[in-house]
Design an enzyme around this catalytic site. Structure first.
Site, PDB file in Angstrom:
ATOM      1  N   TYR A 186      15.928  30.386   8.390  1.00  0.00           N
ATOM      2  CA  TYR A 186      14.734  30.881   8.894  1.00  0.00           C
ATOM      3  C   TYR A 186      14.560  31.158  10.320  1.00  0.00           C
ATOM      4  CZ  TYR A 186      12.901  30.819   3.812  1.00  0.00           C
ATOM      5  OH  TYR A 186      12.616  31.053   2.586  1.00  0.00           O
TER       6      TYR A 186
ATOM      7  N   LYS B  33       0.945  -1.279  -0.020  1.00  0.00           N
ATOM      8  CA  LYS B  33       0.215  -0.122   0.133  1.00  0.00           C
ATOM      9  C   LYS B  33       0.879   1.177  -0.148  1.00  0.00           C
ATOM     10  CE  LYS B  33      -0.307  -0.108   5.030  1.00  0.00           C
ATOM     11  NZ  LYS B  33      -1.199  -0.401   6.188  1.00  0.00           N
TER      12      LYS B  33
HETATM   13  C1  PLP Z   1      -0.247  -1.760   6.911  1.00  0.00           C
HETATM   14  C2  PLP Z   1      -1.080  -2.927   7.442  1.00  0.00           C
HETATM   15  C3  PLP Z   1      -0.141  -4.178   7.388  1.00  0.00           C
HETATM   16  C4  PLP Z   1       1.411  -4.157   7.360  1.00  0.00           C
HETATM   17  O1  PLP Z   1       1.768  -3.732   8.575  1.00  0.00           O
HETATM   18  P1  PLP Z   1       3.466  -3.206   8.909  1.00  0.00           P
HETATM   19  O2  PLP Z   1       3.440  -2.665  10.297  1.00  0.00           O
HETATM   20  O3  PLP Z   1       3.953  -2.256   7.982  1.00  0.00           O
HETATM   21  O4  PLP Z   1       3.956  -4.716   8.542  1.00  0.00           O
HETATM   22  C5  PLP Z   1      -0.724  -5.155   7.933  1.00  0.00           C
HETATM   23  N1  PLP Z   1      -2.490  -5.093   8.143  1.00  0.00           N
HETATM   24  C6  PLP Z   1      -2.949  -3.913   7.878  1.00  0.00           C
HETATM   25  C7  PLP Z   1      -4.367  -4.326   8.076  1.00  0.00           C
HETATM   26  C8  PLP Z   1      -2.342  -2.725   7.529  1.00  0.00           C
HETATM   27  O5  PLP Z   1      -3.251  -1.798   7.500  1.00  0.00           O
END
Ligand code: PLP
Length: 385
Positions: A271, A46
């Site tokens: 800044y 994702k």
């Molecule tokens: C993002 C996510 C994962 C992966 O989690 P990590 O901590 O990056 O391994 C797994 N399950 C769900 C439902 C998620 O939203």
């Protein structure tokens, strides 16, 4: 061409982002070995594979044997299907917005259904279209984010029509505190999930279970069930922050020094004049700023390395620039055009995150799109070796 992941040559870019696909596939193998026999090691890609480029990352992982991919959005699933072709499973964790069921089906995506409305809409679609496409059902076990509540879940089980017309591949839930092994919620969620899964199997004997993200994998085999969903650990983040990181480093971000100056009286930098530079201090300015996703909260706080020598950020981070105090670096290393290691084996994304008061996930998913991106191929040993 412009926009996300536009190719930028290393000469033109202010910084070079190197992503080691061999380290990602090696991390995936490491996690696969850690899982109990028969548990499928997937890959969460994702958010553009946590900022590293979902198309390149997923193709490399599929080449290494990964068969199950997880995305958050439907649009991510549709894009990923183009990259992966028909074979691998693609699971859309946010499920389906009502009315888009046929889109999900058309692209062969597996939706996670988390609400009674999503379930009802999918049931109606599957029955009307006579479709046997698999789904995941999500139950909440203590995260209180997505998933059927305990009451909704048992109502659905007790109602003969509740899950009617569905072809569930698995029951899913998500851990809230897996990065802290001693947290009592880990066992409470495990118990709730185990109970829910056995109730679910009274209706769907073949249904699988999926509970663990990266950190959950390191809690032990009891948390593994049938499908594991690691993301962060594939990309080199430490799944158990209190212990040594078992994962290989994946990302290297190097920024070019644009200008060096030696301050010849007491001066301030940047800044807001928040940093006092003493007489004789040597400063280097590089072409990275908060517009590149370099967190502004690292102002006067972040660290980096030049030729292996630790250096610190001086002053407030600008949109396109930031300045380091490099007084401790010999002139032979400190010259315009030299590359400063912003992210590497030192400091890691986790190190930078801790200086910024955030987590490595945010450092990676913030990585900007003006960097020249280089991918080290999956078949060649790279940064970690
Ligand atoms: C993002 C996510 C994962 C992966 O989690 P990590 O901590 O990056 O391994 C797994 N399950 C769900 C439902 C998620 O939203």
């Amino acid at each position: 061409m412009s926009g996300p992941n536009a190719p930028v040559s290393a000469d033109q870019a202010g910084a070079v982002l190197t992503i080691d696909l061999a380290a990602i596939t090696e991390n995936w193998r490491l996690l696969s070995k850690k899982l109990k026999p028969g548990c499928d090691c997937g890959a969460v890609v994702k958010a553009d594979a946590y900022g590293l480029g979902a198309a390149n990352v997923a193709a490399a992982l599929a080449g290494a044997g990964c068969k199950t991919f997880y995305v958050a959005h439907l649009s991510e699933g549709i894009d990923l299907r183009k990259v992966l072709g028909r074979g691998p499973r693609i699971i859309v964790m946010h499920g389906v917005n009502p009315g888009l069921e046929s889109e999900v089906f058309k692209h062969g995506l597996i939706p996670v259904l988390s609400t009674p409305d999503q379930i009802l809409a999918w049931r109606t679609f599957a029955t009307d279209a006579d479709v046997l496409q698999e789904t995941l059902i999500q139950v909440d076990t203590g995260m209180n984010r997505l998933g059927l509540s305990e009451a909704e879940f048992s109502n659905h089980l007790n109602d003969p029509d509740g899950f009617q017309g569905l072809t569930p591949l698995a029951l899913m839930s998500h851990l809230a505190c897996a990065g802290t092994p001693e947290h009592p919620l880990n066992t409470m969620q495990l118990e709730k999930f185990t109970g829910a899964l056995s109730a679910f199997r009274s209706k769907f004997p073949d249904a699988k279970g999926t509970l663990s993200n990266s950190s959950g994998i390191f809690l032990g085999e009891a948390w593994h069930f049938d499908y594991a969903r690691p993301g962060a650990s594939l990309y080199g983040l430490n799944p158990q922050p209190a212990t040594k990181n078992p994962m290989l480093p994946v990302v290297r971000l190097q920024a070019k020094i644009l200008q060096i100056r030696r301050v010849d009286s007491t001066q301030t930098v940047g800044y807001g004049a928040t940093f006092q530079a003493a007489d004789g201090m040597k400063l280097a300015t590089v072409s990275i700023g908060y517009a590149d996703g370099f967190l502004r909260s690292l102002s006067n706080a972040g660290q980096a390395q030049l030729d292996g020598i630790p250096i610190r950020i001086a002053g407030i981070i600008s949109m396109d620039l930031l300045t380091f105090d490099i007084s401790n670096v010999p002139d032979s290393s400190a010259r315009p055009g030299a590359m400063i290691d912003i992210l590497a084996q030192h400091p890691t994304a986790d190190d930078l995150a801790s200086d910024a008061g955030t987590i490595g996930y945010e450092v990676l998913t913030s990585l900007g799109h003006r960097y020249a991106r280089r991918y080290l191929p999956a078949s060649v040993p790279g940064l970690g070796s």
